[in-house]
Design a protein around this motif. Structure first.
Motif, PDB file in Angstrom:
ATOM      1  N   LEU A 288       0.850  -1.187   0.000  1.00  0.00           N
ATOM      2  CA  LEU A 288       0.000   0.000   0.000  1.00  0.00           C
ATOM      3  C   LEU A 288       0.886   1.238   0.000  1.00  0.00           C
ATOM      4  N   GLU A 289       0.853   1.970  -1.098  1.00  0.00           N
ATOM      5  CA  GLU A 289       1.655   3.188  -1.253  1.00  0.00           C
ATOM      6  C   GLU A 289       0.754   4.403  -1.026  1.00  0.00           C
ATOM      7  N   LYS A 290       0.591   4.778   0.238  1.00  0.00           N
ATOM      8  CA  LYS A 290      -0.330   5.867   0.576  1.00  0.00           C
ATOM      9  C   LYS A 290       0.079   7.192  -0.059  1.00  0.00           C
ATOM     10  N   ASP A 291       1.382   7.423  -0.197  1.00  0.00           N
ATOM     11  CA  ASP A 291       1.856   8.691  -0.757  1.00  0.00           C
ATOM     12  C   ASP A 291       1.718   8.770  -2.272  1.00  0.00           C
ATOM     13  N   LEU A 292       1.405   7.640  -2.917  1.00  0.00           N
ATOM     14  CA  LEU A 292       1.365   7.611  -4.382  1.00  0.00           C
ATOM     15  C   LEU A 292      -0.024   7.298  -4.934  1.00  0.00           C
ATOM     16  N   ILE A 293      -1.042   7.318  -4.085  1.00  0.00           N
ATOM     17  CA  ILE A 293      -2.393   6.972  -4.528  1.00  0.00           C
ATOM     18  C   ILE A 293      -2.840   7.902  -5.661  1.00  0.00           C
ATOM     19  N   GLY A 294      -3.339   7.283  -6.718  1.00  0.00           N
ATOM     20  CA  GLY A 294      -3.824   8.049  -7.857  1.00  0.00           C
ATOM     21  C   GLY A 294      -2.826   8.185  -8.990  1.00  0.00           C
ATOM     22  N   SER A 295      -1.580   7.786  -8.780  1.00  0.00           N
ATOM     23  CA  SER A 295      -0.555   7.907  -9.815  1.00  0.00           C
ATOM     24  C   SER A 295      -0.471   6.638 -10.650  1.00  0.00           C
ATOM     25  N   ILE A 296       0.007   6.787 -11.884  1.00  0.00           N
ATOM     26  CA  ILE A 296       0.129   5.668 -12.817  1.00  0.00           C
ATOM     27  C   ILE A 296       1.600   5.407 -13.113  1.00  0.00           C
ATOM     28  N   HIS A 297       2.001   4.146 -13.115  1.00  0.00           N
ATOM     29  CA  HIS A 297       3.397   3.747 -13.240  1.00  0.00           C
ATOM     30  C   HIS A 297       3.552   2.669 -14.308  1.00  0.00           C
ATOM     31  N   SER A 298       4.795   2.417 -14.678  1.00  0.00           N
ATOM     32  CA  SER A 298       5.148   1.280 -15.516  1.00  0.00           C
ATOM     33  C   SER A 298       6.467   0.716 -15.007  1.00  0.00           C
ATOM     34  N   ASP A 299       6.494  -0.599 -14.768  1.00  0.00           N
ATOM     35  CA  ASP A 299       7.720  -1.190 -14.215  1.00  0.00           C
ATOM     36  C   ASP A 299       7.686  -2.697 -14.400  1.00  0.00           C
ATOM     37  N   MET A 300       8.758  -3.349 -13.961  1.00  0.00           N
ATOM     38  CA  MET A 300       8.842  -4.811 -14.030  1.00  0.00           C
ATOM     39  C   MET A 300       8.029  -5.443 -12.896  1.00  0.00           C
ATOM     40  N   PRO A 301       7.443  -6.616 -13.135  1.00  0.00           N
ATOM     41  CA  PRO A 301       6.728  -7.313 -12.070  1.00  0.00           C
ATOM     42  C   PRO A 301       7.573  -7.580 -10.831  1.00  0.00           C
ATOM     43  N   ILE A 302       8.873  -7.825 -11.016  1.00  0.00           N
ATOM     44  CA  ILE A 302       9.722  -8.163  -9.870  1.00  0.00           C
ATOM     45  C   ILE A 302       9.809  -7.023  -8.857  1.00  0.00           C
ATOM     46  N   MET A 303       9.525  -5.784  -9.284  1.00  0.00           N
ATOM     47  CA  MET A 303       9.590  -4.647  -8.382  1.00  0.00           C
ATOM     48  C   MET A 303       8.272  -4.427  -7.636  1.00  0.00           C
ATOM     49  N   MET A 304       7.235  -5.162  -8.007  1.00  0.00           N
ATOM     50  CA  MET A 304       5.930  -5.001  -7.375  1.00  0.00           C
ATOM     51  C   MET A 304       5.802  -5.924  -6.164  1.00  0.00           C
ATOM     52  N   PRO A 305       4.858  -5.628  -5.258  1.00  0.00           N
ATOM     53  CA  PRO A 305       4.619  -6.519  -4.110  1.00  0.00           C
ATOM     54  C   PRO A 305       3.807  -7.727  -4.569  1.00  0.00           C
ATOM     55  N   ILE A 306       4.460  -8.604  -5.301  1.00  0.00           N
ATOM     56  CA  ILE A 306       3.799  -9.675  -6.027  1.00  0.00           C
ATOM     57  C   ILE A 306       4.233 -11.025  -5.467  1.00  0.00           C
ATOM     58  N   LEU A 307       3.374 -12.034  -5.608  1.00  0.00           N
ATOM     59  CA  LEU A 307       3.720 -13.387  -5.169  1.00  0.00           C
ATOM     60  C   LEU A 307       4.796 -13.934  -6.098  1.00  0.00           C
ATOM     61  N   MET A 308       5.988 -14.180  -5.556  1.00  0.00           N
ATOM     62  CA  MET A 308       7.133 -14.602  -6.349  1.00  0.00           C
ATOM     63  C   MET A 308       7.489 -16.050  -6.041  1.00  0.00           C
ATOM     64  N   PRO A 309       8.224 -16.719  -6.938  1.00  0.00           N
ATOM     65  CA  PRO A 309       8.769 -18.045  -6.601  1.00  0.00           C
ATOM     66  C   PRO A 309       9.558 -17.947  -5.297  1.00  0.00           C
ATOM     67  N   SER A 362       7.333  -6.288 -23.320  1.00  0.00           N
ATOM     68  CA  SER A 362       6.326  -5.262 -23.070  1.00  0.00           C
ATOM     69  C   SER A 362       6.137  -5.123 -21.567  1.00  0.00           C
ATOM     70  N   SER A 363       6.245  -3.890 -21.070  1.00  0.00           N
ATOM     71  CA  SER A 363       6.118  -3.656 -19.638  1.00  0.00           C
ATOM     72  C   SER A 363       4.651  -3.549 -19.233  1.00  0.00           C
ATOM     73  N   TYR A 364       4.395  -3.519 -17.943  1.00  0.00           N
ATOM     74  CA  TYR A 364       3.041  -3.406 -17.419  1.00  0.00           C
ATOM     75  C   TYR A 364       2.757  -1.980 -16.972  1.00  0.00           C
ATOM     76  N   LEU A 365       1.499  -1.575 -17.147  1.00  0.00           N
ATOM     77  CA  LEU A 365       1.012  -0.319 -16.591  1.00  0.00           C
ATOM     78  C   LEU A 365       0.178  -0.640 -15.364  1.00  0.00           C
ATOM     79  N   PHE A 366       0.321   0.160 -14.313  1.00  0.00           N
ATOM     80  CA  PHE A 366      -0.502  -0.061 -13.133  1.00  0.00           C
ATOM     81  C   PHE A 366      -0.747   1.251 -12.400  1.00  0.00           C
ATOM     82  N   GLU A 367      -1.877   1.287 -11.719  1.00  0.00           N
ATOM     83  CA  GLU A 367      -2.275   2.471 -10.950  1.00  0.00           C
ATOM     84  C   GLU A 367      -2.211   2.163  -9.470  1.00  0.00           C
ATOM     85  N   ILE A 368      -1.716   3.115  -8.687  1.00  0.00           N
ATOM     86  CA  ILE A 368      -1.702   2.977  -7.237  1.00  0.00           C
ATOM     87  C   ILE A 368      -3.055   3.444  -6.700  1.00  0.00           C
TER      88      ILE A 368
END
Length: 376
Positions: A288-309, A362-368
């Motif tokens: 939860l990125e409270k300071d970034l709510i409403g912003s749109i980003h593009s990055d690698m999945p490995i940098m996200m709080p994602i379920l990883m191996p 191709s990278s992913y787009l995501f919104e906080i």
């Protein structure tokens, strides 16, 4: 060499054969997916030489190579593919590549530093047909067989996502990542009007910078002048300018957590805010990125709080590790799959497809959001 072996043993012992499964929908926990192919083992390269420039002799095994070995071990137990891997570290004083008989050369140039001349001299005569060039920058050596994981992809994705209704843009970069001019040019190519562009540094506060950009200080000055003319205190709220609808920030994630709240506080408006994360550091997104709510980003999945191996430790959650990990997967798809032409591999760096000799990422787009990360 002894230390390298120790590192490899640690990687292998800590590895596990499980990996999160995915479905066709895209959410924060379904962005990575192992391909389901019956690979032709005999078609895969049996001897692989990894070539890399050793910028820092204290780092025996760069993250990009650790990622390569981690994925290699996963397939050791799954499909019994155990290629012989030769490490060739190029140093400033030593750039000779030994004449080993290999099936595939993999050149890793994953660094923010430009390619050293000695590095170029070593690799320029390698056979095109047996060489895969992996880089986080441009293909400056002209190799035909490449896997380029460039930040430019994220930049293009974000700019293309800016809606037609957003036409007047403020561009801000940081002193550690000066690229505002290239962003301005791309925005202009997409018919956007640039209100101003700035480079953020620690010499001025974020609130001071945005007060000037949004002309809030001028509003306060007009209130003060009116008070003097009327000889009494005027109660009024300072207003920010109305001709800006979008901010494009190119900076480190840590800096973004500082600047985004400052925009909200100074303007008291909801701008469209696009944030291009710097690749100079490996700061990761929080659940939860409270300071970034409403912003749109593009990055690698490995940098996200994602379920990883679960064999990828927290220390390995870097872009460099992801590039090496996906490079091994590409070898399997390119040389061992029956038909991967229309297949999209969901890797740690993004969505990857193969088209003859060209490998596209191709990278992913995501919104906080206030609930977490929403994949767009």
């Amino acid at each position: 060499m002894k230390n390298i072996c120790i590192i490899l043993i640690i990687l292998l012992v800590s590895a596990c054969s499980s990996i999160p499964k995915s479905n066709e929908s895209e959410s924060i926990n379904t962005l990575i997916q192992k391909p389901k192919f019956n690979y032709k083992i005999k078609s895969l390269p049996q001897t692989i030489r990894i070539i890399f420039y050793q910028y820092d002799e204290k780092i025996l095994l760069p993250q990009v190579i650790q990622g390569f070995f981690a994925n290699s071990y996963f397939y050791n137990s799954k499909i019994s593919y155990r290629p012989k891997i030769i490490l060739s570290a190029i140093k400033y004083t030593h750039c000779k590549i030994e004449e080993n008989k290999v099936d595939l050369n993999i050149i890793f140039h994953v660094s923010n530093q430009p390619m050293d001349k000695s590095y170029k001299d070593c690799i320029q005569n390698l056979p095109q047909a047996k060489t895969l060039f992996v880089s986080n920058n441009l293909n400056e050596m002209g190799f035909e067989n490449t896997f380029i994981v460039s930040r430019e992809e994220e930049k293009y994705r974000l700019i293309q996502h800016i809606s037609e209704s957003s036409s007047r843009v403020v561009v801000i970069d940081s002193k550690n990542n000066i690229d505002k001019n290239s962003i301005v040019n791309l925005l202009k190519d997409n018919k956007k009007e640039i209100v101003t562009s700035k480079t953020f540094n620690n010499e001025t506060t974020s609130q001071t910078m945005f007060s000037k950009i949004l002309l809030v200080d001028r509003s306060k000055e007009r209130i003060r002048k009116l008070s003097r003319r009327l000889s009494k205190k005027v109660s009024a709220t300072s207003r920010s300018r109305e001709d800006i609808d979008t901010f494009f920030l190119s900076l480190d994630l840590k800096e973004a957590r500082n600047l985004k709240p400052a925009i909200d506080y100074i303007s008291e408006k909801d701008f469209d805010i696009f944030i291009l994360n710097s690749w100079n550091t490996n700061y990761k997104y929080r659940p939860l990125e409270k300071d970034l709510i409403g912003s749109i980003h593009s990055d690698m999945p490995i940098m996200m709080p994602i379920l990883m191996p679960n064999y990828i430790a927290q220390v390995n959650k870097t872009r460099e590790f992801a590039i090496g990990y996906d490079a091994f997967e590409i070898i399997l798809l390119k040389y061992g799959s029956i038909n991967s032409k229309n297949f999209i591999y969901r890797g740690l760096t993004g969505k990857i497809s193969l088209d003859q000799k060209k490998i596209n990422r191709s990278s992913y787009l995501f919104e906080i959001t206030d609930k977490g990360i929403k994949v767009l």
